[in-house]
Design a protein around this motif. Sequence first.
Motif, PDB file in Angstrom:
ATOM      1  N   UNK A   1      54.594 -34.249   9.328  1.00  0.00           N
ATOM      2  CA  UNK A   1      54.003 -32.959   9.654  1.00  0.00           C
ATOM      3  C   UNK A   1      54.612 -31.869   8.790  1.00  0.00           C
ATOM      4  N   UNK A   2      53.955 -30.729   8.818  1.00  0.00           N
ATOM      5  CA  UNK A   2      54.411 -29.592   8.022  1.00  0.00           C
ATOM      6  C   UNK A   2      55.658 -28.991   8.667  1.00  0.00           C
ATOM      7  N   UNK A  36      58.670 -34.962   6.960  1.00  0.00           N
ATOM      8  CA  UNK A  36      57.691 -35.864   6.342  1.00  0.00           C
ATOM      9  C   UNK A  36      57.468 -37.114   7.198  1.00  0.00           C
ATOM     10  N   UNK A  37      58.495 -37.482   7.937  1.00  0.00           N
ATOM     11  CA  UNK A  37      58.426 -38.703   8.737  1.00  0.00           C
ATOM     12  C   UNK A  37      58.236 -38.413  10.214  1.00  0.00           C
ATOM     13  N   UNK A  54      58.120 -30.566  22.887  1.00  0.00           N
ATOM     14  CA  UNK A  54      57.590 -31.204  21.687  1.00  0.00           C
ATOM     15  C   UNK A  54      56.583 -30.281  21.027  1.00  0.00           C
ATOM     16  N   UNK A  55      56.507 -30.399  19.716  1.00  0.00           N
ATOM     17  CA  UNK A  55      55.526 -29.625  18.960  1.00  0.00           C
ATOM     18  C   UNK A  55      54.810 -30.584  18.018  1.00  0.00           C
ATOM     19  N   UNK A  56      53.480 -30.485  18.004  1.00  0.00           N
ATOM     20  CA  UNK A  56      52.654 -31.364  17.175  1.00  0.00           C
ATOM     21  C   UNK A  56      51.524 -30.538  16.593  1.00  0.00           C
ATOM     22  N   UNK A  62      49.928 -25.789  14.885  1.00  0.00           N
ATOM     23  CA  UNK A  62      51.044 -26.293  15.687  1.00  0.00           C
ATOM     24  C   UNK A  62      50.845 -25.919  17.154  1.00  0.00           C
ATOM     25  N   UNK A  63      51.078 -26.897  18.038  1.00  0.00           N
ATOM     26  CA  UNK A  63      50.980 -26.665  19.482  1.00  0.00           C
ATOM     27  C   UNK A  63      52.245 -27.212  20.101  1.00  0.00           C
ATOM     28  N   UNK A  64      52.927 -26.404  20.879  1.00  0.00           N
ATOM     29  CA  UNK A  64      54.183 -26.834  21.481  1.00  0.00           C
ATOM     30  C   UNK A  64      54.017 -26.923  22.994  1.00  0.00           C
TER      31      UNK A  64
END
Length: 163
Positions: A1-2, A36-37, A54-56, A62-64
């Motif tokens: 992820x960024x 990156x991983x 968690x944030x994804x 981005x949503x936390x």
Amino acid sequence: MKPLTEQEIRAAFVNCTKGQTKRLFVPRDLSDRPWDDLDYLGWRDPQSPDRAYLVAELDGHPRAIALRRPSPAAGQLQRGMCSMCLTTHTGNVSLMVAPKAGKAGQQGNTVGTYLCADLDCSLYVRGRKNAGAGARLQESLSVEEKIERTVANVAAFVARVMA
Ligand SMILES: [Zn+2]
């Protein structure tokens, strides 16, 4: 992820009040994280181990999510499977609940899921962390396919919290 900054992470919370978002614990070592991983970034509050975050990325944003362990007894599994990465651990999977976003959350509605207690799903999926013997189902999926599945599971969970 960024890679994300603390400010971006705080702004991404969907199921906290503004005050909670300001006060909650965000790791200091964000620039050292292996972005990156990572399929998502997860962490625990060291002052309050029953709280995790968690944030994804969902649809490019981005949503936390703030999570908590409902009670030590309910969260303790002898052996369980993480709903995100499908790794089986002995004593290292927690039931976590997230208040739903908005009014539903204020009324006490939550969404529950089983998670790797250390929130390191991304590392288990990539074989960078070992959960012990029998931790993985025999599967013919490639690592890329398992990553895709984990990303999809996390996105589905975030979407349930926001629904
Ligand atoms: Zn996991």
